[in-house]
Design a protein around this motif. Structure first.
Motif: not given
Length: 195
Positions: A54, A77-78, A113, A116
């Motif tokens: 990542p 990304r978030d 990611d 998770d």
């Protein structure tokens, strides 16, 4: 007892990638083709298959993300991960299926990611115990390899394992690998078919 597998994006969760692209386009943060190239291009598929770490992926696409969207990669990304919202009712459905003795699983093309974060935010995702993530197996569904891998390891069960998919092509590949496949429309219809 039957093994019942679910796709993640588009079944357990809304298709977050499509929602993410649409939201950025509405805000004027990039054109569809450029956004699609970042989140669904060859490098993103390498990320989904675990062929690139990542941190390396985000380092490579950093300039494109900033140029196309004006966002920093962490914010991009978030927001991408946050676009994966659960379909309402799945927690209750999975609980009911588990109580009836079915073995539950997930077969999904995704990235570590995202898994998770979603597992932390949604503890009910622990109900499916058999998990075949593309980034761990280093395969995806587009050639059926991820389905074939999961099928080899999913049994033995009394009945043919079942795959719940939102994509007709993926459903056909699941069937070719040995699964029975159902196309997901909504949780209530699925509940009526499974319970």
């Amino acid at each position: 007892m039957r093994a019942i597998f679910f796709d993640a994006s588009g079944v357990l969760f809304e298709n977050g990638t499509a929602r993410f692209i649409e939201s950025l386009e509405r805000e004027g943060c990039g054109q569809h083709a450029g956004l699609e190239a970042i989140v669904s291009g060859p490098l993103s598929w390498a990320l989904r298959r675990g062929e690139i770490e990542p941190a390396d992926f985000w380092s490579v696409v950093e300039d494109d993300v900033r140029r196309i969207t004006g966002l920093a990669t962490a914010a991009f990304r978030d927001r991408w991960i946050a676009s994966f919202q659960p379909h309402q009712g799945f927690e209750a459905l999975l609980s009911d299926l588990a109580e009836r003795g079915h073995e539950l699983g997930i077969i999904a093309e995704t990235v570590k990611d995202r898994v998770d974060v979603l597992e932390r935010l949604h503890p009910w995702t622990a109900l499916p115990r058999l998990k075949f993530w593309s980034f761990e197996v280093r395969q995806d569904k587009r050639d059926g390899a991820l389905f074939r891998h999961a099928y080899r390891l999913a049994g033995p069960f009394a009945e043919r394992p079942l795959m719940i998919e939102d994509d007709p092509a993926s459903a056909r590949r699941a069937e070719a690998a040995g699964f029975e496949a159902i196309l997901f429309q909504d949780v209530e219809r699925l509940r009526g078919l499974l319970l």
